[in-house]
Design a protein around this motif. Structure first.
Motif, PDB file in Angstrom:
ATOM      1  N   ASP A   1     -49.218  79.797  65.596  1.00 25.08           N
ATOM      2  CA  ASP A   1     -48.035  80.078  64.779  1.00 25.08           C
ATOM      3  C   ASP A   1     -47.065  78.898  64.724  1.00 25.08           C
ATOM      4  O   ASP A   1     -46.503  78.597  63.669  1.00 25.08           O
ATOM      5  N   ALA A   2     -46.879  78.206  65.839  1.00 26.83           N
ATOM      6  CA  ALA A   2     -45.966  77.056  65.861  1.00 26.83           C
ATOM      7  C   ALA A   2     -46.497  75.942  64.959  1.00 26.83           C
ATOM      8  O   ALA A   2     -45.738  75.317  64.199  1.00 26.83           O
ATOM      9  N   ALA A   3     -47.802  75.696  65.010  1.00 21.92           N
ATOM     10  CA  ALA A   3     -48.409  74.663  64.175  1.00 21.92           C
ATOM     11  C   ALA A   3     -48.360  75.050  62.697  1.00 21.92           C
ATOM     12  O   ALA A   3     -48.223  74.188  61.833  1.00 21.92           O
ATOM     13  N   LEU A   4     -48.445  76.359  62.403  1.00 26.33           N
ATOM     14  CA  LEU A   4     -48.330  76.815  61.012  1.00 26.33           C
ATOM     15  C   LEU A   4     -46.947  76.493  60.456  1.00 26.33           C
ATOM     16  O   LEU A   4     -46.815  76.052  59.313  1.00 26.33           O
ATOM     17  N   THR A   5     -45.921  76.702  61.253  1.00 23.60           N
ATOM     18  CA  THR A   5     -44.562  76.393  60.824  1.00 23.60           C
ATOM     19  C   THR A   5     -44.429  74.902  60.524  1.00 23.60           C
ATOM     20  O   THR A   5     -43.855  74.507  59.505  1.00 23.60           O
ATOM     21  N   GLN A   6     -44.988  74.069  61.389  1.00 20.81           N
ATOM     22  CA  GLN A   6     -44.953  72.620  61.165  1.00 20.81           C
ATOM     23  C   GLN A   6     -45.721  72.244  59.900  1.00 20.81           C
ATOM     24  O   GLN A   6     -45.307  71.362  59.148  1.00 20.81           O
ATOM     25  N   LEU A   7     -46.837  72.925  59.664  1.00 21.31           N
ATOM     26  CA  LEU A   7     -47.646  72.651  58.479  1.00 21.31           C
ATOM     27  C   LEU A   7     -46.847  72.938  57.206  1.00 21.31           C
ATOM     28  O   LEU A   7     -46.842  72.144  56.272  1.00 21.31           O
ATOM     29  N   LEU A   8     -46.162  74.060  57.187  1.00 25.88           N
ATOM     30  CA  LEU A   8     -45.366  74.427  56.007  1.00 25.88           C
ATOM     31  C   LEU A   8     -44.292  73.385  55.724  1.00 25.88           C
ATOM     32  O   LEU A   8     -44.011  73.069  54.564  1.00 25.88           O
ATOM     33  N   ASP A   9     -43.713  72.842  56.774  1.00 30.00           N
ATOM     34  CA  ASP A   9     -42.670  71.828  56.622  1.00 30.00           C
ATOM     35  C   ASP A   9     -43.218  70.495  56.119  1.00 30.00           C
ATOM     36  O   ASP A   9     -42.491  69.694  55.551  1.00 30.00           O
ATOM     37  N   ARG A  10     -44.498  70.259  56.320  1.00 29.97           N
ATOM     38  CA  ARG A  10     -45.122  68.979  55.982  1.00 29.97           C
ATOM     39  C   ARG A  10     -45.373  68.805  54.479  1.00 29.97           C
ATOM     40  O   ARG A  10     -45.445  67.689  53.971  1.00 29.97           O
ATOM     41  N   PHE A  11     -45.504  69.920  53.764  1.00 28.95           N
ATOM     42  CA  PHE A  11     -45.822  69.860  52.333  1.00 28.95           C
ATOM     43  C   PHE A  11     -44.565  70.054  51.496  1.00 28.95           C
ATOM     44  O   PHE A  11     -43.670  70.818  51.854  1.00 28.95           O
ATOM     45  N   ASP A  12     -44.506  69.362  50.346  1.00 27.91           N
ATOM     46  CA  ASP A  12     -43.360  69.462  49.454  1.00 27.91           C
ATOM     47  C   ASP A  12     -43.283  70.836  48.778  1.00 27.91           C
ATOM     48  O   ASP A  12     -42.188  71.375  48.572  1.00 27.91           O
ATOM     49  N   GLN A  13     -44.425  71.368  48.392  1.00 26.88           N
ATOM     50  CA  GLN A  13     -44.477  72.664  47.710  1.00 26.88           C
ATOM     51  C   GLN A  13     -45.502  73.542  48.405  1.00 26.88           C
ATOM     52  O   GLN A  13     -46.553  73.077  48.826  1.00 26.88           O
ATOM     53  N   VAL A  14     -45.178  74.843  48.479  1.00 28.69           N
ATOM     54  CA  VAL A  14     -46.076  75.814  49.071  1.00 28.69           C
ATOM     55  C   VAL A  14     -46.269  76.957  48.083  1.00 28.69           C
ATOM     56  O   VAL A  14     -45.288  77.522  47.579  1.00 28.69           O
ATOM     57  N   VAL A  15     -47.530  77.256  47.772  1.00 26.97           N
ATOM     58  CA  VAL A  15     -47.865  78.325  46.832  1.00 26.97           C
ATOM     59  C   VAL A  15     -48.705  79.341  47.581  1.00 26.97           C
ATOM     60  O   VAL A  15     -49.738  78.987  48.168  1.00 26.97           O
TER      61      VAL A  15
END
Length: 118
Positions: A102-116
């Motif tokens: 879950d912690a890595a998922l949060t970091q992943l979301l922050d890494r991308f400019d757009q999330v769909v």
């Protein structure tokens, strides 16, 4: 160029969502967009090997998934919690995807400019 993360949350047999997510990723990859694909919730079932899609009168998505690297889409991620909640292990997956807590998922979301999410 903006990066995009596609989150696929539907099982391959639960409607058009899984196919639509793959179509978006393949189209973006064809245009060299920086993309990632995250399998979350029931979307993790798309990674399971040996699916019998024809038994449900559905098209098998395995070939599309295996084509992702050919389109430059090499960042595949899967939720470790979603896999565990569904009783799935690494040996059942047809494609290699980076398992994230879950912690890595949060970091992943922050890494991308757009999330769909689909």
């Amino acid at each position: 160029m903006k990066s995009m993360l596609i989150i696929s949350r539907q099982a391959p047999w639960a409607g058009p969502g899984a196919r639509e997510a793959l179509d978006i990723v393949l189209a973006g990859g064809a245009f060299d967009l920086p993309l990632g694909l995250l399998f979350l919730d029931d979307g993790v079932f798309q990674l399971v090997a040996g699916q019998q899609a024809s038994a449900l009168q559905q098209k098998d998505l395995t070939a599309n998934l295996q084509a992702l690297p050919l389109f430059g889409v090499e960042e595949l991620f899967v939720s470790a919690r979603s896999l565990a909640e569904r009783g799935l292990g690494d040996s059942q997956l047809a494609l290699p995807a980076e398992k994230l807590d879950d912690a890595a998922l949060t970091q992943l979301l922050d890494r991308f400019d757009q999330v769909v999410t689909i």
